[in-house]
Scaffold this motif. Structure first.
Motif, mmCIF file in Angstrom:
data_model
loop_
_atom_site.group_PDB
_atom_site.id
_atom_site.type_symbol
_atom_site.label_atom_id
_atom_site.label_comp_id
_atom_site.label_asym_id
_atom_site.label_seq_id
_atom_site.Cartn_x
_atom_site.Cartn_y
_atom_site.Cartn_z
ATOM 1 N N UNK A 145 0.858 -1.195 0.000
ATOM 2 C CA UNK A 145 0.000 0.000 0.000
ATOM 3 C C UNK A 145 0.893 1.243 0.000
ATOM 4 N N UNK A 146 0.583 2.227 -0.842
ATOM 5 C CA UNK A 146 1.393 3.448 -0.892
ATOM 6 C C UNK A 146 0.691 4.599 -0.186
ATOM 7 N N UNK A 147 1.463 5.621 0.150
ATOM 8 C CA UNK A 147 0.897 6.830 0.761
ATOM 9 C C UNK A 147 -0.002 7.573 -0.223
ATOM 10 N N UNK A 148 0.230 7.387 -1.506
ATOM 11 C CA UNK A 148 -0.468 8.150 -2.544
ATOM 12 C C UNK A 148 -1.838 7.581 -2.904
ATOM 13 N N UNK A 149 -2.330 6.612 -2.146
ATOM 14 C CA UNK A 149 -3.560 5.928 -2.552
ATOM 15 C C UNK A 149 -4.854 6.461 -1.984
ATOM 16 N N UNK A 150 -4.815 7.536 -1.188
ATOM 17 C CA UNK A 150 -6.043 8.056 -0.567
ATOM 18 C C UNK A 150 -7.058 8.479 -1.624
ATOM 19 N N UNK A 151 -8.347 8.340 -1.298
ATOM 20 C CA UNK A 151 -9.427 8.696 -2.213
ATOM 21 C C UNK A 151 -10.416 9.632 -1.530
ATOM 22 N N UNK A 152 -11.023 10.509 -2.321
ATOM 23 C CA UNK A 152 -12.005 11.448 -1.788
ATOM 24 C C UNK A 152 -13.128 10.675 -1.091
ATOM 25 N N UNK A 153 -13.485 11.131 0.099
ATOM 26 C CA UNK A 153 -14.542 10.483 0.870
ATOM 27 C C UNK A 153 -14.046 9.447 1.847
ATOM 28 N N UNK A 154 -12.753 9.081 1.761
ATOM 29 C CA UNK A 154 -12.191 8.128 2.720
ATOM 30 C C UNK A 154 -12.306 8.665 4.143
ATOM 31 N N UNK A 155 -12.628 7.772 5.084
ATOM 32 C CA UNK A 155 -12.470 8.103 6.500
ATOM 33 C C UNK A 155 -10.987 8.154 6.822
ATOM 34 N N UNK A 156 -10.602 9.097 7.680
ATOM 35 C CA UNK A 156 -9.218 9.179 8.147
ATOM 36 C C UNK A 156 -9.175 8.641 9.575
ATOM 37 N N UNK A 157 -8.388 7.601 9.774
ATOM 38 C CA UNK A 157 -8.261 6.945 11.077
ATOM 39 C C UNK A 157 -6.853 7.155 11.609
ATOM 40 N N UNK A 158 -6.732 7.412 12.917
ATOM 41 C CA UNK A 158 -5.419 7.352 13.564
ATOM 42 C C UNK A 158 -5.480 6.292 14.654
ATOM 43 N N UNK A 159 -4.383 5.572 14.819
ATOM 44 C CA UNK A 159 -4.327 4.518 15.824
ATOM 45 C C UNK A 159 -3.649 5.000 17.099
ATOM 46 N N UNK A 160 -4.046 4.405 18.205
ATOM 47 C CA UNK A 160 -3.519 4.699 19.546
ATOM 48 C C UNK A 160 -3.686 6.187 19.868
ATOM 49 N N UNK A 161 -2.784 6.721 20.715
ATOM 50 C CA UNK A 161 -2.771 8.150 21.030
ATOM 51 C C UNK A 161 -1.660 8.839 20.263
ATOM 52 N N UNK A 162 -1.852 10.114 19.966
ATOM 53 C CA UNK A 162 -0.847 10.892 19.253
ATOM 54 C C UNK A 162 0.298 11.303 20.181
ATOM 55 N N UNK A 163 1.458 11.553 19.571
ATOM 56 C CA UNK A 163 2.638 12.110 20.261
ATOM 57 C C UNK A 163 3.210 11.182 21.330
ATOM 58 N N UNK A 164 3.040 9.874 21.175
ATOM 59 C CA UNK A 164 3.627 8.932 22.128
ATOM 60 C C UNK A 164 5.150 9.064 22.155
ATOM 61 N N UNK A 165 5.765 9.085 20.973
ATOM 62 C CA UNK A 165 7.220 9.164 20.904
ATOM 63 C C UNK A 165 7.725 10.490 21.452
ATOM 64 N N UNK A 166 7.128 11.584 21.032
ATOM 65 C CA UNK A 166 7.566 12.892 21.495
ATOM 66 C C UNK A 166 7.463 13.040 23.006
ATOM 67 N N UNK A 167 6.370 12.567 23.572
ATOM 68 C CA UNK A 167 6.181 12.631 25.022
ATOM 69 C C UNK A 167 7.235 11.815 25.740
ATOM 70 N N UNK A 168 7.505 10.611 25.237
ATOM 71 C CA UNK A 168 8.510 9.748 25.853
ATOM 72 C C UNK A 168 9.896 10.388 25.819
ATOM 73 N N UNK A 169 10.256 10.976 24.672
ATOM 74 C CA UNK A 169 11.571 11.612 24.537
ATOM 75 C C UNK A 169 11.706 12.778 25.514
#
Length: 326
Positions: A145-169
């Motif tokens: 799967x490539x990054x360039x494959x998004x299509x209009x109308x797609x749901x955008x999902x993020x997994x887990x919580x954001x900024x885990x790495x930054x917070x840990x650092x």
């Protein structure tokens, strides 16, 4: 020049102006937002990614493994081998290098990835240790799967919580300041975020589910990753600030350092776009992975909806917020 990634226009120019050779075997080649290249070998194809770790002192070996393996996982492919380059200043001890390799060996053992080569050097060219890795994965031809494959109308999902790495650092590197902001329990929670950095499981599940696009969220945070994804797909997005999954600990850390968690390095979270977001969210939950629908892919423009300001156009990503506190 400032620390961090090159600005968008400079990076695009460097890539686009230096493509003299284009081989037929290369199915997905370099471009802004494409973290992996894909080489067709007939029945199978090889997925390759490379990245350094420069913004962390603690857990640099662990981060180097997962940041690179996550790129391959974002193609829906299981990583199988890694090459490691370590560049260290003259005051580095053997014990420090050995600890980095111990971390790399420990983390690759957890995810069944073999260390197959690399390079280690003491040099005056760096003033702190730099670890750069290259990871290879393999899949049936045409499956990546490539990054360039998004299509209009797609749901955008993020997994887990954001900024885990930054917070840990930040909690590890700025402990003397952060101990006045967080409780010991919250500090322990932030230090445990290192164990959530891998996105191999969600990459594999989403690849088998059948999604249009995946992109792991690294330097520049979720807004930077969305910008890269949209640019690669030549589309836009509309996302909602109040739907962004951010832990209480991360919010406290970002408030203390006056930084935006949406622009903070976020390995451990992946962006996925698909027509059937609810079904994928449920499937991920069944496999122990929390995920959130934060918006949709649109025809044009990248928009963040804020409760206080309404719709705000998201500008080109600049350097990661992490660099502003070092």
């Amino acid at each position: 020049m400032k620390s961090g990634k090159l600005n968008w226009d400079d990076l695009k120019g460097l890539i686009n102006n230096n493509k003299s050779v284009k081989r037929d075997e290369v199915r997905v080649r370099n471009g802004v937002g494409e973290d992996c290249s894909v080489i067709d070998f007939g029945e199978y194809e090889c997925v390759i990614s490379t990245d350094p770790i420069t913004g962390a002192a603690e857990n640099i070996g662990r981060l180097a493994v997962h940041v690179n393996c996550n790129d391959v996982a974002s193609c829906g492919v299981e990583p199988l081998a890694i090459l490691v380059t370590i560049l260290a200043p003259e005051d580095t001890t053997y014990e420090e290098i050995n600890e980095i390799m111990r971390q790399i060996d420990e983390e690759t053992s957890k995810i069944n990835v073999e260390i197959i080569g690399g390079h280690t050097e003491i040099t005056t060219a760096v003033n702190r240790i730099v670890v750069s890795c290259t990871v290879l994965g393999k899949c049936i031809s045409g499956r990546a799967v490539s990054t360039a494959g998004a299509q209009v109308g797609d749901d955008i999902i993020v997994t887990k919580n954001l900024a885990l790495e930054g917070t840990n650092i930040i909690v590890n590197d700025k402990y003397e300041r952060i101990k006045n902001v967080l409780t010991e329990e919250e500090i322990d929670e932030a230090r445990e975020y290192i164990n959530k950095i891998s996105v191999i499981m969600e990459g594999k599940i989403s690849g088998e589910f059948g999604v249009n696009c995946m992109h792991d969220i690294t330097e520049g945070g979720v807004l930077g990753a969305l910008w890269e994804l949209a640019d690669a797909s030549n589309l836009g997005f509309k996302v909602y600030e109040d739907k962004m999954p951010i832990s209480v600990v991360t919010r406290k850390v970002c408030k203390e350092f006056n930084i935006d968690p949406l622009r903070l390095i976020s390995s451990g979270s992946m962006i996925i776009t698909t027509k059937n977001g609810e079904s994928l969210v449920n499937l991920l939950k069944e496999n122990g992975i929390n995920s959130t629908i934060i918006g949709k892919i649109t025809e044009e423009k990248g928009i963040l909806v804020k409760l206080s300001e309404g719709e705000v156009i998201v500008p080109q990503p600049e350097r990661d917020e992490l660099f502003s506190i070092y």
